[in-house]
Write a protein that holds these residues in place. Sequence first.
Motif, mmCIF file in Angstrom:
data_model
loop_
_atom_site.group_PDB
_atom_site.id
_atom_site.type_symbol
_atom_site.label_atom_id
_atom_site.label_comp_id
_atom_site.label_asym_id
_atom_site.label_seq_id
_atom_site.Cartn_x
_atom_site.Cartn_y
_atom_site.Cartn_z
ATOM 1 N N LEU A 4 0.615 -1.037 0.144
ATOM 2 C CA LEU A 4 0.240 -0.494 0.157
ATOM 3 C C LEU A 4 0.661 1.000 -0.024
ATOM 4 O O LEU A 4 1.964 2.115 0.815
ATOM 5 C CB LEU A 4 -1.050 -0.461 1.385
ATOM 6 N N PRO A 5 0.545 2.427 -1.140
ATOM 7 C CA PRO A 5 1.557 3.301 -0.677
ATOM 8 C C PRO A 5 1.189 4.325 -0.215
ATOM 9 O O PRO A 5 -0.305 5.559 -0.430
ATOM 10 C CB PRO A 5 1.113 3.602 -2.312
ATOM 11 N N SER A 6 0.905 4.741 1.136
ATOM 12 C CA SER A 6 0.694 5.216 1.916
ATOM 13 C C SER A 6 1.482 5.685 3.202
ATOM 14 O O SER A 6 2.983 4.907 3.259
ATOM 15 C CB SER A 6 -0.338 4.697 3.004
ATOM 16 N N ALA A 7 2.086 6.837 3.679
ATOM 17 C CA ALA A 7 2.436 7.649 5.103
ATOM 18 C C ALA A 7 3.031 6.015 5.792
ATOM 19 O O ALA A 7 1.524 5.117 6.597
ATOM 20 C CB ALA A 7 2.211 7.855 5.654
ATOM 21 N N LEU A 8 4.085 6.021 6.549
ATOM 22 C CA LEU A 8 3.996 4.811 7.292
ATOM 23 C C LEU A 8 3.603 5.040 8.906
ATOM 24 O O LEU A 8 2.802 4.687 9.566
ATOM 25 C CB LEU A 8 5.518 4.940 7.851
ATOM 26 N N SER A 9 3.152 7.157 9.417
ATOM 27 C CA SER A 9 2.132 6.746 10.227
ATOM 28 C C SER A 9 0.670 6.715 9.976
ATOM 29 O O SER A 9 0.554 6.696 11.146
ATOM 30 C CB SER A 9 1.971 8.263 10.788
ATOM 31 N N VAL A 10 0.177 5.760 9.002
ATOM 32 C CA VAL A 10 -1.255 5.698 8.934
ATOM 33 C C VAL A 10 -1.023 3.936 9.472
ATOM 34 O O VAL A 10 -2.344 4.042 10.046
ATOM 35 C CB VAL A 10 -1.200 4.774 7.355
ATOM 36 N N HIS A 11 0.161 3.124 10.158
ATOM 37 C CA HIS A 11 -0.477 2.206 10.053
ATOM 38 C C HIS A 11 -0.538 2.730 12.236
ATOM 39 O O HIS A 11 -1.169 1.553 13.316
ATOM 40 C CB HIS A 11 0.882 1.161 10.440
ATOM 41 N N VAL A 12 0.280 3.761 12.048
ATOM 42 C CA VAL A 12 -0.102 3.827 13.932
ATOM 43 C C VAL A 12 -1.215 4.227 14.364
ATOM 44 O O VAL A 12 -1.524 4.389 15.269
ATOM 45 C CB VAL A 12 1.648 5.534 13.909
ATOM 46 N N TYR A 13 -1.534 5.448 13.094
ATOM 47 C CA TYR A 13 -2.662 6.108 12.972
ATOM 48 C C TYR A 13 -4.258 5.345 13.604
ATOM 49 O O TYR A 13 -4.682 5.396 14.428
ATOM 50 C CB TYR A 13 -3.258 6.904 12.498
ATOM 51 N N ARG A 14 -3.516 4.136 13.276
ATOM 52 C CA ARG A 14 -4.620 2.931 12.693
ATOM 53 C C ARG A 14 -5.232 2.128 14.020
ATOM 54 O O ARG A 14 -6.406 2.350 14.471
ATOM 55 C CB ARG A 14 -4.636 1.827 11.548
ATOM 56 N N LEU A 15 -3.720 2.072 14.612
ATOM 57 C CA LEU A 15 -2.985 1.792 16.252
ATOM 58 C C LEU A 15 -4.366 2.350 17.418
ATOM 59 O O LEU A 15 -4.930 2.217 18.262
ATOM 60 C CB LEU A 15 -2.071 0.681 16.606
ATOM 61 N N VAL A 16 -3.890 3.675 17.034
ATOM 62 C CA VAL A 16 -3.788 4.337 18.355
ATOM 63 C C VAL A 16 -5.506 4.841 18.293
ATOM 64 O O VAL A 16 -6.394 5.031 19.157
ATOM 65 C CB VAL A 16 -2.909 5.517 17.703
ATOM 66 N N TRP A 17 -6.333 4.947 17.117
ATOM 67 C CA TRP A 17 -7.577 5.074 16.978
ATOM 68 C C TRP A 17 -8.572 3.579 17.570
ATOM 69 O O TRP A 17 -9.417 4.082 17.885
ATOM 70 C CB TRP A 17 -8.030 5.058 15.252
ATOM 71 N N ARG A 18 -7.845 2.360 17.360
ATOM 72 C CA ARG A 18 -8.280 1.531 17.919
ATOM 73 C C ARG A 18 -8.663 1.565 19.625
ATOM 74 O O ARG A 18 -9.573 1.102 20.171
ATOM 75 C CB ARG A 18 -7.391 0.333 17.425
ATOM 76 N N GLN A 19 -7.648 1.970 19.587
ATOM 77 C CA GLN A 19 -7.274 1.908 21.113
ATOM 78 C C GLN A 19 -8.232 2.987 21.240
ATOM 79 O O GLN A 19 -8.778 2.580 23.228
ATOM 80 C CB GLN A 19 -5.540 2.112 21.786
ATOM 81 N N ALA A 20 -8.689 4.632 21.073
ATOM 82 C CA ALA A 20 -9.346 5.145 22.060
ATOM 83 C C ALA A 20 -9.895 4.644 22.025
ATOM 84 O O ALA A 20 -11.474 4.497 22.041
ATOM 85 C CB ALA A 20 -9.264 6.229 20.535
ATOM 86 N N LEU A 21 -10.809 3.466 20.971
ATOM 87 C CA LEU A 21 -11.855 3.020 20.932
ATOM 88 C C LEU A 21 -12.407 1.644 22.050
ATOM 89 O O LEU A 21 -14.075 1.665 22.819
ATOM 90 C CB LEU A 21 -12.172 2.331 18.726
ATOM 91 N N PHE A 22 -11.276 1.259 22.268
ATOM 92 C CA PHE A 22 -11.896 0.994 23.829
ATOM 93 C C PHE A 22 -12.043 1.633 24.631
ATOM 94 O O PHE A 22 -12.707 0.964 25.494
ATOM 95 C CB PHE A 22 -10.311 -0.248 23.858
#
Length: 283
Positions: free
Chosen positions: A118-136
């Motif tokens: 996937l041609p995306s910024a490396l930080s996308v995966h970080v934001y994904r994890l932090v967003w998941r933890q924020a949902l918890f």
Amino acid sequence: MTSQRDEADTPRSDSQTMSAAFRDLIRGAGQHELWLQLGWQDIKQRYRRSTLGPLWITIATGVMALALGLLYSMLFQLPLADFLPHVTVGLIIWGFIAGCIKDGANVFIENEGLIKQLPSALSVHVYRLVWRQALFLAHNLVIWVALLAVFRINVGWEVLLAIPAMLLIVVNGVWVTMLFGIIATRFRDVAPLLESLVQLLFYITPIVWTTHTLREQGGQVAERARIAEINPLYHYLEIVRAPMIGQDLAAYHWGIVAVITVVGLFATAAIMRQWRFRVSYWV
């Protein structure tokens, strides 16, 4: 394979700058539709075919808080109405912090396929994890609302301070996840080391005990209570927990958290500047 290794070892002046590191964070934030959807899919996938679904997050945290609150309130001879909210809110915030540290160590390893395809910024995966933890975290806040009703906790306008405090913790979650993610991807022994470290930090952070209780005992015990001030996680907990349970909050907690946040962001940017473009070769 040799050419790929040579490319990884070749200096890249355009990538190895602080501005490039911050651009990655900004670019990743701009791709919010992607990581918001991926984070929500993680929740749905985790509780697929479950009747209660994400409610299990709240149930598990609530049961743990009740068990620890009852046990330690009897051991320390503390009123349950005062101690249980302290433990509960502490566990809720701790869940987010521990998740960013432990899951953050594997954030790039677990997303190997997406990183390479996937041609995306490396930080996308970080934001994904932090967003998941924020949902918890959001799910677990239901327990806090229930405690306010059951124990009739008197909270004033100061409870609004918990909002910027949580936002600040989320910002810290981003740099913590990125920092440990890059380091643990390069050095695979870091992840299990962090698992043990988080477990240790749980016991030396005022979650199932209070600094107030130690100070009341006086003497050397009261002096030892000051050791908790060395633990940075104590200050992160306090800026959120104190407003949420109606306790006074000293301003210096905010100052310490702010300093750590700034230092952490620039330290992470330095690590990103040096190693960011090599992550795809390490996973």
